[in-house]
Enzyme design. Structure first.
Site, PDB file in Angstrom:
ATOM      1  N   ILE A 108     -25.896   1.329 -14.914  1.00  0.00           N
ATOM      2  CA  ILE A 108     -26.834   0.221 -15.133  1.00  0.00           C
ATOM      3  C   ILE A 108     -27.285   0.203 -16.591  1.00  0.00           C
ATOM      4  O   ILE A 108     -27.787   1.216 -17.103  1.00  0.00           O
ATOM      5  CB  ILE A 108     -28.073   0.334 -14.233  1.00  0.00           C
ATOM      6  CG1 ILE A 108     -27.691   0.499 -12.764  1.00  0.00           C
ATOM      7  CG2 ILE A 108     -28.981  -0.884 -14.409  1.00  0.00           C
ATOM      8  CD1 ILE A 108     -28.878   0.758 -11.855  1.00  0.00           C
ATOM      9  N   ASN A 160     -27.170  -5.409 -16.868  1.00  0.00           N
ATOM     10  CA  ASN A 160     -28.514  -5.926 -16.661  1.00  0.00           C
ATOM     11  C   ASN A 160     -29.274  -6.180 -17.957  1.00  0.00           C
ATOM     12  O   ASN A 160     -30.123  -7.078 -18.001  1.00  0.00           O
ATOM     13  CB  ASN A 160     -29.311  -4.944 -15.787  1.00  0.00           C
ATOM     14  CG  ASN A 160     -30.786  -5.243 -15.773  1.00  0.00           C
ATOM     15  OD1 ASN A 160     -31.229  -6.215 -15.177  1.00  0.00           O
ATOM     16  ND2 ASN A 160     -31.572  -4.413 -16.464  1.00  0.00           N
ATOM     17  N   TYR A 185     -30.737 -18.226 -25.233  1.00  0.00           N
ATOM     18  CA  TYR A 185     -30.713 -17.545 -23.939  1.00  0.00           C
ATOM     19  C   TYR A 185     -29.798 -18.264 -22.949  1.00  0.00           C
ATOM     20  O   TYR A 185     -28.971 -17.639 -22.271  1.00  0.00           O
ATOM     21  CB  TYR A 185     -32.137 -17.454 -23.394  1.00  0.00           C
ATOM     22  CG  TYR A 185     -32.279 -16.685 -22.107  1.00  0.00           C
ATOM     23  CD1 TYR A 185     -31.931 -15.332 -22.045  1.00  0.00           C
ATOM     24  CD2 TYR A 185     -32.791 -17.283 -20.960  1.00  0.00           C
ATOM     25  CE1 TYR A 185     -32.078 -14.607 -20.867  1.00  0.00           C
ATOM     26  CE2 TYR A 185     -32.943 -16.569 -19.779  1.00  0.00           C
ATOM     27  CZ  TYR A 185     -32.585 -15.230 -19.742  1.00  0.00           C
ATOM     28  OH  TYR A 185     -32.726 -14.515 -18.575  1.00  0.00           O
ATOM     29  N   LYS A 229     -26.310 -16.667 -21.291  1.00  0.00           N
ATOM     30  CA  LYS A 229     -26.135 -16.500 -19.848  1.00  0.00           C
ATOM     31  C   LYS A 229     -25.016 -17.391 -19.311  1.00  0.00           C
ATOM     32  O   LYS A 229     -24.300 -16.998 -18.378  1.00  0.00           O
ATOM     33  CB  LYS A 229     -27.452 -16.775 -19.127  1.00  0.00           C
ATOM     34  CG  LYS A 229     -28.524 -15.726 -19.398  1.00  0.00           C
ATOM     35  CD  LYS A 229     -28.059 -14.323 -19.008  1.00  0.00           C
ATOM     36  CE  LYS A 229     -29.152 -13.282 -19.152  1.00  0.00           C
ATOM     37  NZ  LYS A 229     -28.718 -11.927 -18.751  1.00  0.00           N
ATOM     38  N   THR A 232     -41.461  -9.198 -14.511  1.00  0.00           N
ATOM     39  CA  THR A 232     -41.071  -8.200 -15.501  1.00  0.00           C
ATOM     40  C   THR A 232     -41.688  -8.525 -16.853  1.00  0.00           C
ATOM     41  O   THR A 232     -42.342  -9.556 -17.031  1.00  0.00           O
ATOM     42  CB  THR A 232     -39.547  -8.152 -15.656  1.00  0.00           C
ATOM     43  OG1 THR A 232     -39.105  -9.412 -16.197  1.00  0.00           O
ATOM     44  CG2 THR A 232     -38.856  -7.893 -14.317  1.00  0.00           C
TER      45      THR A 232
END
Length: 243
Positions: free
Chosen positions: A6, A79, A146, A150, A183
């Protein structure tokens, strides 16, 4: 033995996934810029994924800690990600744009390359799970970097999945939008000015109304996703279907 690698595993969703996999009995290899204390079945690697040479070296080290003959499955979870720069395309700092693309798309591509090369002789089931975003599937003003990163990660997932069809031991490629998770990235978004991000009030309202999902809940859903027989090679997934 199941092995999980990860990136961005020191906080937020990455840390929650790290702990969830450990609770399931997997051996976890956690990569992060900040130091993480090692424990039983947890290997840690302090690395900045934007440093290409360091990232390559880290994957070489990871695979010295994996016994091929005892490995039943191995999964890479890409991630690590950043939302900055937040602002219109004409005002974003050039260096922040470059870092955004490096962390959000270049680093996962390089990590995947090393994962595939280092595990090419493995008979174990191999999976690459890319943590994407709804922003990669819908343009949002103020997030040009961003959204682009993605969207690129989704396309990389689809393309790499197609390539695996021509290999003797294909790896499974998946991309998942993790939803709105509570988060530090959400904190960063809420602190943005409305001039730079016109949708900031919407994200502030998510927090005020309690609409953000706990990272531990999302992490458990990730485990269910990986076990889903319908999560086949090249799939674009939404974690809300597993909550």
């Amino acid at each position: 033995m199941e092995h999980i690698i990860i990136t961005g595993a020191s906080k937020g969703l990455g840390a929650a996934m790290r702990d969830a996999f450990l609770e399931e009995g997997s051996t976890v290899h956690a990569l992060a810029r900040t130091e993480i204390a090692e424990d039983d079945q947890l290997y840690t690697y302090q690395v900045d994924v934007s440093n290409v040479d360091a990232l390559i070296q880290t994957f070489e080290t990871i695979f010295t800690n994996i016994e091929e003959q005892n490995c039943t499955s191995i999964t890479l979870v890409n991630n690590a990600g950043i939302v900055s720069p937040v602002g219109t395309a004409d005002e974003n700092d050039p260096h922040e744009i470059a870092k955004s693309i490096t962390v959000n798309i270049s680093a996962p591509m390089i990590a995947t390359r090393e994962f595939l090369k280092q595990s090419e002789s493995f008979s174990a089931e191999r999976t690459v799970l890319n943590i994407s975003s709804g922003a990669g599937r819908k343009p949002t003003e103020g997030w040009s970097a961003y959204c682009t990163g993605k969207a690129g990660l989704d396309m990389f997932t689809k393309t790499a999945a197609l390539e695996q069809n021509d290999t003797e031991q294909p790896a499974r490629f998946l991309s998942v939008a993790p939803g709105i998770v509570d988060t530090s990235m959400q904190t960063t978004i809420r602190e943005t000015s409305k001039a730079s991000f016109k949708h900031v009030d919407t994200f502030r309202a998510y927090k005020e109304k309690g609409d953000l999902v706990d990272p531990d809940v999302t992490a458990k859903a990730m485990l269910r996703l990986l076990e889903d027989p319908d999560a086949t090679n090249g799939k674009m997934l939404d974690i809300r279907n597993y909550l």
